[in-house]
Design an enzyme around this catalytic site. Structure first.
Site, PDB file in Angstrom:
ATOM      1  N   LYS A 105       0.829  -1.216   0.000  1.00 37.87           N
ATOM      2  CA  LYS A 105       0.000   0.000   0.000  1.00 37.87           C
ATOM      3  C   LYS A 105       0.861   1.263   0.000  1.00 37.87           C
ATOM      4  O   LYS A 105       0.624   2.181  -0.778  1.00 37.87           O
ATOM      5  CB  LYS A 105      -0.922   0.043   1.237  1.00 37.87           C
ATOM      6  CG  LYS A 105      -1.830  -1.156   1.391  1.00 37.87           C
ATOM      7  CD  LYS A 105      -2.761  -1.007   2.588  1.00 37.87           C
ATOM      8  CE  LYS A 105      -2.071  -0.826   3.912  1.00 37.87           C
ATOM      9  NZ  LYS A 105      -1.324  -1.994   4.401  1.00 37.87           N
ATOM     10  N   ARG A 132      -8.759   1.214   9.854  1.00 37.65           N
ATOM     11  CA  ARG A 132      -8.328  -0.142  10.218  1.00 37.65           C
ATOM     12  C   ARG A 132      -9.365  -0.861  11.055  1.00 37.65           C
ATOM     13  O   ARG A 132      -9.163  -2.015  11.421  1.00 37.65           O
ATOM     14  CB  ARG A 132      -7.040  -0.043  11.023  1.00 37.65           C
ATOM     15  CG  ARG A 132      -5.776  -0.409  10.221  1.00 37.65           C
ATOM     16  CD  ARG A 132      -4.621  -0.106  11.115  1.00 37.65           C
ATOM     17  NE  ARG A 132      -3.436  -0.835  10.867  1.00 37.65           N
ATOM     18  CZ  ARG A 132      -2.372  -0.335  10.231  1.00 37.65           C
ATOM     19  NH1 ARG A 132      -2.420   0.857   9.696  1.00 37.65           N
ATOM     20  NH2 ARG A 132      -1.271  -1.041  10.121  1.00 37.65           N
ATOM     21  N   ARG A 168      11.815  -6.049   4.932  1.00 40.37           N
ATOM     22  CA  ARG A 168      11.622  -4.632   4.627  1.00 40.37           C
ATOM     23  C   ARG A 168      12.573  -3.730   5.428  1.00 40.37           C
ATOM     24  O   ARG A 168      12.819  -3.953   6.598  1.00 40.37           O
ATOM     25  CB  ARG A 168      10.172  -4.235   4.956  1.00 40.37           C
ATOM     26  CG  ARG A 168       9.882  -2.779   4.735  1.00 40.37           C
ATOM     27  CD  ARG A 168       8.411  -2.513   4.644  1.00 40.37           C
ATOM     28  NE  ARG A 168       7.737  -2.540   5.937  1.00 40.37           N
ATOM     29  CZ  ARG A 168       6.452  -2.252   6.095  1.00 40.37           C
ATOM     30  NH1 ARG A 168       5.701  -1.947   5.048  1.00 40.37           N
ATOM     31  NH2 ARG A 168       5.898  -2.302   7.288  1.00 40.37           N
ATOM     32  N   ARG A 227      12.298  -1.353  10.849  1.00 37.96           N
ATOM     33  CA  ARG A 227      11.272  -0.938  11.803  1.00 37.96           C
ATOM     34  C   ARG A 227      11.157  -1.930  12.962  1.00 37.96           C
ATOM     35  O   ARG A 227      11.228  -3.138  12.763  1.00 37.96           O
ATOM     36  CB  ARG A 227       9.923  -0.833  11.090  1.00 37.96           C
ATOM     37  CG  ARG A 227       9.667   0.530  10.493  1.00 37.96           C
ATOM     38  CD  ARG A 227       8.455   0.552   9.620  1.00 37.96           C
ATOM     39  NE  ARG A 227       7.250   0.015  10.255  1.00 37.96           N
ATOM     40  CZ  ARG A 227       6.032   0.086   9.688  1.00 37.96           C
ATOM     41  NH1 ARG A 227       5.887   0.672   8.505  1.00 37.96           N
ATOM     42  NH2 ARG A 227       4.997  -0.433  10.285  1.00 37.96           N
ATOM     43  N   ARG A 282       0.737  -8.655  14.074  1.00 38.58           N
ATOM     44  CA  ARG A 282       0.059  -7.631  13.258  1.00 38.58           C
ATOM     45  C   ARG A 282      -0.920  -8.277  12.282  1.00 38.58           C
ATOM     46  O   ARG A 282      -1.988  -7.740  12.010  1.00 38.58           O
ATOM     47  CB  ARG A 282       1.096  -6.795  12.491  1.00 38.58           C
ATOM     48  CG  ARG A 282       1.841  -5.826  13.395  1.00 38.58           C
ATOM     49  CD  ARG A 282       3.105  -5.328  12.764  1.00 38.58           C
ATOM     50  NE  ARG A 282       2.883  -4.397  11.673  1.00 38.58           N
ATOM     51  CZ  ARG A 282       3.785  -4.108  10.747  1.00 38.58           C
ATOM     52  NH1 ARG A 282       4.967  -4.706  10.765  1.00 38.58           N
ATOM     53  NH2 ARG A 282       3.520  -3.249   9.807  1.00 38.58           N
TER      54      ARG A 282
HETATM   55  P1  AMP Z   1       1.553   0.983   9.513  1.00 41.82           P
HETATM   56  O1  AMP Z   1       2.749   1.802   9.222  1.00 41.82           O
HETATM   57  O2  AMP Z   1       0.346   1.407   8.744  1.00 41.82           O
HETATM   58  O3  AMP Z   1       1.823  -0.500   9.364  1.00 41.82           O
HETATM   59  O4  AMP Z   1       1.211   1.221  11.060  1.00 41.82           O
HETATM   60  C1  AMP Z   1       2.133   0.912  12.088  1.00 41.82           C
HETATM   61  C2  AMP Z   1       1.408   0.796  13.421  1.00 41.82           C
HETATM   62  O5  AMP Z   1       0.790   2.056  13.742  1.00 41.82           O
HETATM   63  C3  AMP Z   1       0.260  -0.213  13.464  1.00 41.82           C
HETATM   64  O6  AMP Z   1       0.704  -1.541  13.723  1.00 41.82           O
HETATM   65  C4  AMP Z   1      -0.586   0.354  14.592  1.00 41.82           C
HETATM   66  O7  AMP Z   1      -0.024   0.077  15.860  1.00 41.82           O
HETATM   67  C5  AMP Z   1      -0.483   1.853  14.361  1.00 41.82           C
HETATM   68  N1  AMP Z   1      -1.535   2.354  13.427  1.00 41.82           N
HETATM   69  C6  AMP Z   1      -1.355   2.902  12.200  1.00 41.82           C
HETATM   70  N2  AMP Z   1      -2.510   3.235  11.620  1.00 41.82           N
HETATM   71  C7  AMP Z   1      -3.478   2.887  12.506  1.00 41.82           C
HETATM   72  C8  AMP Z   1      -4.898   2.968  12.493  1.00 41.82           C
HETATM   73  N3  AMP Z   1      -5.584   3.466  11.434  1.00 41.82           N
HETATM   74  N4  AMP Z   1      -5.572   2.507  13.585  1.00 41.82           N
HETATM   75  C9  AMP Z   1      -4.917   2.016  14.668  1.00 41.82           C
HETATM   76  N5  AMP Z   1      -3.578   1.899  14.732  1.00 41.82           N
HETATM   77  C10 AMP Z   1      -2.851   2.342  13.678  1.00 41.82           C
END
Ligand code: AMP
Length: 218
Positions: free
Chosen positions: A13, A88, A126, A159, A170
Site C-alpha cells: 500500500k 483499520r 523490509r 522498523r 500484526r
Molecule cells: P503501519 O505503518 O500502517 O503499518 O502502522 C504501524 C502501526 O501504527 C500499526 O501496527 C498500529 O499500531 C499503528 N496504526 C497505524 N494506523 C493505525 C490505524 N488506522 N488505527 C490504529 N492503529 C494504527
C-alpha cells in the site's frame, strides 16, 4: 480523488500510495507515518503510541479519528487524498463516512490481495528510510551499503515492528479488526481488488487503470 488503500501490512500500500499521490498531486495520508513521527518527536501522543505500535496492536480509534480529522481539514486535502493504513476498524470507517457527510464522497477503495507467506517474507525483509519513508527490501530492492537513503540522505532502518514475532501479531490483528472492512466497502460498491502479489510496476499499472476509470465516471 478520495481513495483508500486497504490490505494487510506488507501488501504494498505504502509503495503504491507514494507513487499515485505524486501522480495525482494529492497527499498520501499514512496514519502509521504520523504516529512514527510523533514517536520520533517524543510528543505525548508518541509516548502513548510507542508501546502499542511495538507490540503490533492498534492505537485507539479515538486517537486515530482525531488525527485524521485534523489532517483532512488542512488546505492540501482540498482536492482529495489517499489513505494508506486508515481506516483499520469498522468504527474508523464509520467515523470517516460521518466526517465526509453528504457533501463529500469517497471515490474508491483499492484492496491489495497478497498471500500470507509472501507478506511475512516482505515485512521481515523490509527496510525503510526513517526520514522520507522510502521502502527497501533486503531481498527485492536492497538499500545502499552505506545505509543512507539515496532519495533524501536519511538513515535506512529496520522498523521495530517488522520482526517475525510482531509481524505475526500484526497479521492476527489485521484479520480480526481490519479484514471486515473489505465487506463493508463491498456493500458500498466502492471496493476494487488488485493482485498485490504481482511485480510492483504491474500493480501500479492496474491501480492507474482503476483511478483513470474513476476519473472518467465522476
Ligand atoms: P503501519 O505503518 O500502517 O503499518 O502502522 C504501524 C502501526 O501504527 C500499526 O501496527 C498500529 O499500531 C499503528 N496504526 C497505524 N494506523 C493505525 C490505524 N488506522 N488505527 C490504529 N492503529 C494504527
Amino acid at each position: 480523488m478520495r481513495a483508500i488503500f486497504l490490505g494487510a501490512p506488507g501488501t504494498g500500500k505504502g509503495t503504491q500510495a507514494q507513487y499515485l499521490a505524486l501522480k495525482y498531486s494529492i497527499p498520501q495520508i499514512s496514519t502509521g507515518d504520523i504516529l512514527r513521527k510523533a514517536v520520533q518527536d517524543g510528543t505525548e501522543l508518541g509516548k502513548k503510541a510507542r508501546v502499542i505500535m511495538e507490540s503490533g496492536q492498534l492505537v485507539s480509534d479515538d486517537i486515530i479519528i482525531g488525527l485524521v480529522k485534523e489532517r483532512i481539514d488542512q488546505d492540501d486535502c482540498k482536492n482529495g487524498y489517499l489513505f494508506d493504513g486508515f481506516p483499520r476498524t469498522i468504527k474508523q470507517a464509520e467515523s470517516l463516512d460521518a466526517m465526509l457527510g453528504d457533501r463529500e464522497t469517497l471515490d474508491v477503495v483499492v484492496y491489495f490481495d497478497v498471500a500470507e507467506q509472501e507478506i511475512i517474507k516482505r515485512l521481515t525483509s523490509r527496510r525503510v528510510c526513517g526520514q522520507c519513508g522510502n521502502v527497501y527490501s533486503t531481498i527485492y530492492n536492497p538499500p545502499p551499503a552505506s545505509g543512507i537513503c539515496e532519495k533524501c540522505g536519511g538513515k535506512v532502518i529496520h522498523r521495530d515492528d517488522d520482526t517475525v514475532e510482531t509481524v505475526k501479531n500484526r497479521l492476527a490483528v489485521y484479520e480480526q479488526n481490519t479484514a471486515p472492512l473489505k465487506a463493508y466497502y463491498e456493500r458500498q460498491g466502492k471496493l476494487r481488488v488488485v493482485d498485490g502479489g504481482l511485480p510492483v510496476e504491474q500493480v501500479r499499472e492496474n491501480i492507474d487503470a482503476i483511478f483513470a476509470e474513476e476519473k472518467t465516471y465522476r
